[in-house]
Design a protein around this motif. Structure first.
Motif, PDB file in Angstrom:
ATOM      1  N   ARG A  69      61.837  78.589 -15.528  1.00 35.23           N
ATOM      2  CA  ARG A  69      60.603  77.852 -15.274  1.00 35.23           C
ATOM      3  C   ARG A  69      60.832  76.621 -14.400  1.00 35.23           C
ATOM      4  NH1 ARG A  69      57.361  77.066 -20.794  1.00 35.23           N
ATOM      5  NH2 ARG A  69      55.796  76.401 -19.266  1.00 35.23           N
ATOM      6  N   SER A  70      62.066  76.345 -14.051  1.00 31.45           N
ATOM      7  CA  SER A  70      62.349  75.206 -13.183  1.00 31.45           C
ATOM      8  C   SER A  70      61.827  75.479 -11.772  1.00 31.45           C
ATOM      9  CB  SER A  70      63.850  74.920 -13.140  1.00 31.45           C
ATOM     10  OG  SER A  70      64.569  76.042 -12.648  1.00 31.45           O
ATOM     11  N   THR A  71      61.532  74.414 -11.037  1.00 28.12           N
ATOM     12  CA  THR A  71      60.961  74.540  -9.696  1.00 28.12           C
ATOM     13  C   THR A  71      62.056  74.422  -8.639  1.00 28.12           C
ATOM     14  OG1 THR A  71      60.606  72.170  -9.388  1.00 28.12           O
ATOM     15  CG2 THR A  71      58.883  73.411 -10.565  1.00 28.12           C
ATOM     16  N   PRO A  72      61.776  74.896  -7.414  1.00 32.11           N
ATOM     17  CA  PRO A  72      62.751  74.709  -6.329  1.00 32.11           C
ATOM     18  C   PRO A  72      63.109  73.247  -6.097  1.00 32.11           C
ATOM     19  CG  PRO A  72      61.106  76.335  -5.705  1.00 32.11           C
ATOM     20  CD  PRO A  72      60.637  75.734  -6.999  1.00 32.11           C
ATOM     21  N   VAL A  73      62.139  72.350  -6.224  1.00 32.09           N
ATOM     22  CA  VAL A  73      62.416  70.924  -6.045  1.00 32.09           C
ATOM     23  C   VAL A  73      63.394  70.430  -7.110  1.00 32.09           C
ATOM     24  CG1 VAL A  73      61.402  68.614  -6.182  1.00 32.09           C
ATOM     25  CG2 VAL A  73      60.261  70.392  -4.853  1.00 32.09           C
ATOM     26  N   GLN A  74      63.184  70.825  -8.353  1.00 30.48           N
ATOM     27  CA  GLN A  74      64.092  70.418  -9.416  1.00 30.48           C
ATOM     28  C   GLN A  74      65.496  70.968  -9.182  1.00 30.48           C
ATOM     29  OE1 GLN A  74      61.824  72.069 -12.668  1.00 30.48           O
ATOM     30  NE2 GLN A  74      61.029  70.052 -13.291  1.00 30.48           N
ATOM     31  N   ARG A  75      65.576  72.220  -8.768  1.00 31.19           N
ATOM     32  CA  ARG A  75      66.891  72.827  -8.575  1.00 31.19           C
ATOM     33  C   ARG A  75      67.630  72.179  -7.404  1.00 31.19           C
ATOM     34  NH1 ARG A  75      63.758  77.517 -10.106  1.00 31.19           N
ATOM     35  NH2 ARG A  75      63.490  78.208  -7.939  1.00 31.19           N
ATOM     36  N   GLU A  76      66.913  71.893  -6.312  1.00 32.29           N
ATOM     37  CA  GLU A  76      67.547  71.254  -5.151  1.00 32.29           C
ATOM     38  C   GLU A  76      68.046  69.862  -5.515  1.00 32.29           C
ATOM     39  OE1 GLU A  76      68.708  70.682  -1.056  1.00 32.29           O
ATOM     40  OE2 GLU A  76      68.356  72.435  -2.336  1.00 32.29           O
ATOM     41  N   ALA A  77      67.235  69.085  -6.202  1.00 36.29           N
ATOM     42  CA  ALA A  77      67.647  67.732  -6.582  1.00 36.29           C
ATOM     43  C   ALA A  77      68.820  67.775  -7.565  1.00 36.29           C
ATOM     44  CB  ALA A  77      66.471  66.982  -7.197  1.00 36.29           C
ATOM     45  N   TYR A  78      68.827  68.763  -8.440  1.00 34.74           N
ATOM     46  CA  TYR A  78      69.914  68.880  -9.414  1.00 34.74           C
ATOM     47  C   TYR A  78      71.231  69.194  -8.710  1.00 34.74           C
ATOM     48  CZ  TYR A  78      72.053  70.194 -13.913  1.00 34.74           C
ATOM     49  OH  TYR A  78      72.839  70.268 -15.039  1.00 34.74           O
ATOM     50  N   ALA A  79      71.185  70.055  -7.716  1.00 32.03           N
ATOM     51  CA  ALA A  79      72.400  70.469  -7.019  1.00 32.03           C
ATOM     52  C   ALA A  79      72.966  69.367  -6.139  1.00 32.03           C
ATOM     53  CB  ALA A  79      72.128  71.706  -6.167  1.00 32.03           C
ATOM     54  N   ARG A  80      72.086  68.521  -5.579  1.00 31.92           N
ATOM     55  CA  ARG A  80      72.559  67.577  -4.568  1.00 31.92           C
ATOM     56  C   ARG A  80      72.476  66.132  -5.034  1.00 31.92           C
ATOM     57  NH1 ARG A  80      70.669  71.586   0.232  1.00 31.92           N
ATOM     58  NH2 ARG A  80      72.776  72.174   0.844  1.00 31.92           N
ATOM     59  N   GLY A  81      71.302  65.527  -4.996  1.00 31.73           N
ATOM     60  CA  GLY A  81      71.214  64.113  -5.326  1.00 31.73           C
ATOM     61  C   GLY A  81      71.712  63.768  -6.711  1.00 31.73           C
ATOM     62  N   LEU A  82      71.386  64.608  -7.705  1.00 32.88           N
ATOM     63  CA  LEU A  82      71.777  64.329  -9.081  1.00 32.88           C
ATOM     64  C   LEU A  82      73.174  64.866  -9.398  1.00 32.88           C
ATOM     65  CD1 LEU A  82      68.398  65.084 -10.892  1.00 32.88           C
ATOM     66  CD2 LEU A  82      69.536  62.869 -10.778  1.00 32.88           C
ATOM     67  N   GLY A  83      73.330  66.165  -9.341  1.00 32.40           N
ATOM     68  CA  GLY A  83      74.597  66.771  -9.727  1.00 32.40           C
ATOM     69  C   GLY A  83      75.677  66.693  -8.686  1.00 32.40           C
ATOM     70  N   GLY A  84      75.289  66.595  -7.409  1.00 30.20           N
ATOM     71  CA  GLY A  84      76.293  66.563  -6.356  1.00 30.20           C
ATOM     72  C   GLY A  84      76.800  65.173  -6.045  1.00 30.20           C
ATOM     73  N   SER A  85      75.982  64.146  -6.264  1.00 29.43           N
ATOM     74  CA  SER A  85      76.377  62.785  -5.913  1.00 29.43           C
ATOM     75  C   SER A  85      76.315  61.849  -7.108  1.00 29.43           C
ATOM     76  CB  SER A  85      75.498  62.251  -4.782  1.00 29.43           C
ATOM     77  OG  SER A  85      75.883  60.944  -4.424  1.00 29.43           O
ATOM     78  N   LEU A  86      75.132  61.657  -7.688  1.00 24.27           N
ATOM     79  CA  LEU A  86      74.981  60.678  -8.763  1.00 24.27           C
ATOM     80  C   LEU A  86      75.764  61.041 -10.019  1.00 24.27           C
ATOM     81  CD1 LEU A  86      71.201  59.709  -8.460  1.00 24.27           C
ATOM     82  CD2 LEU A  86      73.190  58.251  -8.016  1.00 24.27           C
ATOM     83  N   ILE A  87      76.266  62.258 -10.104  1.00 22.84           N
ATOM     84  CA  ILE A  87      77.074  62.635 -11.261  1.00 22.84           C
ATOM     85  C   ILE A  87      78.280  61.712 -11.390  1.00 22.84           C
ATOM     86  CG2 ILE A  87      78.537  64.343 -10.080  1.00 22.84           C
ATOM     87  CD1 ILE A  87      76.934  64.933 -13.495  1.00 22.84           C
ATOM     88  N   HIS A  88      78.821  61.243 -10.235  1.00 26.85           N
ATOM     89  CA  HIS A  88      79.929  60.283 -10.249  1.00 26.85           C
ATOM     90  C   HIS A  88      79.523  58.995 -10.957  1.00 26.85           C
ATOM     91  CE1 HIS A  88      83.430  61.680  -8.131  1.00 26.85           C
ATOM     92  NE2 HIS A  88      82.749  62.038  -7.069  1.00 26.85           N
ATOM     93  N   GLN A  89      78.355  58.465 -10.571  1.00 22.78           N
ATOM     94  CA  GLN A  89      77.918  57.187 -11.113  1.00 22.78           C
ATOM     95  C   GLN A  89      77.468  57.328 -12.568  1.00 22.78           C
ATOM     96  OE1 GLN A  89      77.042  58.405  -8.062  1.00 22.78           O
ATOM     97  NE2 GLN A  89      78.550  57.095  -7.059  1.00 22.78           N
ATOM     98  N   VAL A  90      76.893  58.461 -12.921  1.00 19.83           N
ATOM     99  CA  VAL A  90      76.566  58.715 -14.322  1.00 19.83           C
ATOM    100  C   VAL A  90      77.846  58.664 -15.156  1.00 19.83           C
ATOM    101  CG1 VAL A  90      75.813  60.528 -15.922  1.00 19.83           C
ATOM    102  CG2 VAL A  90      74.429  59.981 -13.922  1.00 19.83           C
ATOM    103  N   ASN A  91      78.938  59.216 -14.610  1.00 19.88           N
ATOM    104  CA  ASN A  91      80.201  59.163 -15.329  1.00 19.88           C
ATOM    105  C   ASN A  91      80.711  57.734 -15.486  1.00 19.88           C
ATOM    106  OD1 ASN A  91      83.513  59.371 -15.012  1.00 19.88           O
ATOM    107  ND2 ASN A  91      82.597  60.796 -16.482  1.00 19.88           N
ATOM    108  N   LEU A  92      80.551  56.907 -14.438  1.00 20.91           N
ATOM    109  CA  LEU A  92      80.972  55.510 -14.550  1.00 20.91           C
ATOM    110  C   LEU A  92      80.144  54.780 -15.603  1.00 20.91           C
ATOM    111  CD1 LEU A  92      81.452  54.515 -10.793  1.00 20.91           C
ATOM    112  CD2 LEU A  92      83.194  55.229 -12.443  1.00 20.91           C
ATOM    113  N   VAL A  93      78.834  55.025 -15.607  1.00 23.56           N
ATOM    114  CA  VAL A  93      77.964  54.391 -16.609  1.00 23.56           C
ATOM    115  C   VAL A  93      78.374  54.826 -18.007  1.00 23.56           C
ATOM    116  CG1 VAL A  93      75.599  54.248 -17.473  1.00 23.56           C
ATOM    117  CG2 VAL A  93      76.030  54.132 -15.005  1.00 23.56           C
ATOM    118  N   HIS A  94      78.620  56.119 -18.176  1.00 21.21           N
ATOM    119  CA  HIS A  94      79.016  56.611 -19.491  1.00 21.21           C
ATOM    120  C   HIS A  94      80.353  56.011 -19.937  1.00 21.21           C
ATOM    121  CE1 HIS A  94      76.270  60.376 -19.583  1.00 21.21           C
ATOM    122  NE2 HIS A  94      75.824  59.451 -20.403  1.00 21.21           N
ATOM    123  N   THR A  95      81.271  55.821 -18.988  1.00 22.15           N
ATOM    124  CA  THR A  95      82.563  55.235 -19.339  1.00 22.15           C
ATOM    125  C   THR A  95      82.377  53.821 -19.870  1.00 22.15           C
ATOM    126  OG1 THR A  95      83.608  56.564 -17.613  1.00 22.15           O
ATOM    127  CG2 THR A  95      84.886  54.745 -18.494  1.00 22.15           C
TER     128      THR A  95
END
Length: 369
Positions: free
Chosen positions: A197-223
């Protein structure tokens, strides 16, 4: 720092010879012969394998991880496309090869759970390629955040990312792939990860802006948050996407007095990568400015500012590191030490980090409209 005197370099396999392999890892491996020896290269493209030998590495050209293990590789550096990671890492674990896998290790919770189970069953460790964690200036920033969580108010991340071939073209022996739509296997992996049920916009953002790049910063925040036993998932306030998916931002409130804002923008016309993290607490701010992850002639800069309410005077401290002391290099050095006698993989981010970070960015992706 190198390995202890007299210790032989660890023979490793490089699996996948694309952008990050040429732009980062091969450059660092060339300068770390005392720590790691490239014993094998695994890639489906013969031209990619030949390019490594042309660069001066006397590594066996292999078609599979099993072939790499057969010629003496004792560990694997996985740099294949993200949607292939689960299968490749799983195969390495079955072969007894400890793994350093580029991010995102996976964006699918089911795949991450399967890898955690395989790691437990085989006893073979997996380290996640969160190379920013190994930059000494970034580490100072994270330590500062963790030490001041009690008075923290806001932590922000702002990234201007060209995310374009010109960033790495000068570092590669062949033209880097153009920015374009996700290939069919990636689209299928994203649908599995986010649900039908996810949309193309959600999948694109997940692959790139969120999961492809910001995943690094999410890890720093979690640390930083781990010092207080907190995480981002379950505390999302909102997530936005704009500019056809080229801009994405999210806000969490992991504590009553603390908000975390992360923004990534793909801006091809910006010729230089720009990343700024700022931590605001009652008594001051810490600002971290990071260059392109592929830069070796620039370093991260940390600026700490505090104020004295009585005197009205401020204290400003700036910390930076010698150019070339990159996160990629220190990550490979720590990986090599972990592979040696008495090595401790606990000093490297692992699959527990991957699972925690994926929960947060997946939650944000599913909130996008």
């Amino acid at each position: 720092m190198g390995q202890q005197a007299g210790r032989e370099p660890v023979p490793i396999a490089l699996i996948g010879v694309g952008r990050v392999a040429h732009a980062a890892h091969l450059r660092e491996l060339r300068d770390l012969p005392h720590a790691l020896r490239l014993a094998a290269v695994v890639d489906t493209d013969p031209a990619h394998r030949a390019a490594v030998r042309a660069a001066g590495f006397e590594a066996a050209a292999c078609a599979t991880p099993a072939e790499a293990a057969a010629v003496g590789a004792r560990a694997a550096l996985v740099c294949t496309p993200w949607w292939t990671h689960r299968e490749v890492v799983q195969e390495c674990l079955e072969l007894g090869l400890p793994v350093l896998c580029e991010k995102p290790v996976s964006l699918d919770p089911a795949e991450i759970d399967a890898l955690i189970a395989a790691q437990a069953r085989t006893g073979v460790p997996v380290a996640a390629g969160y190379m920013k964690r190994h930059d000494p200036v970034v580490a100072l920033f994270v330590e500062h955040c963790a030490a001041h969580l009690d008075s923290a108010r806001r932590l922000t991340v702002d990234i201007h990312d060209p995310n374009a071939p010109h960033q790495v073209a000068h570092l590669m022996p062949y033209d880097p792939p153009p920015f374009g739509p996700q290939p069919p296997p990636a689209r299928a992996a994203l649908e599995r990860a986010l649900g039908p049920r996810s949309t193309p916009v959600q999948r694109e953002a997940y692959a790139r802006g969120l999961g492809g790049s910001l995943i690094h910063q999410v890890n720093l925040v979690h640390t930083a948050l781990s010092a207080a036993g907190r995480e981002l998932a379950g505390h999302l306030l909102h997530a936005d996407v704009w500019a056809g998916g080229d801009g994405v931002s999210c806000r969490w409130r992991p504590a009553d007095a603390l908000v975390v804002d992360l923004t990534h923008q793909r801006l091809p016309a910006h010729r230089r990568y720009r990343e700024v993290l700022e931590f605001t607490a009652e008594e001051g701010t810490a600002t971290l400015a990071l260059p392109s992850p592929y830069a070796r002639d620039e370093s991260a800069t940390l600026t700490l500012e505090t104020w004295d309410a009585v005197t009205g005077l401020a204290t400003r401290t700036v910390r930076t590191a010698e150019p070339g002391r990159t996160g990629f290099r220190r990550q490979l050095e720590r990986f090599a030490r972990a592979l040696g006698p008495g090595g401790d993989f606990g000093r490297l981010p692992g699959l527990a980090d991957v699972a925690r970070d994926a929960r947060a960015v997946r939650e944000a992706a599913l909130r996008l409209r």
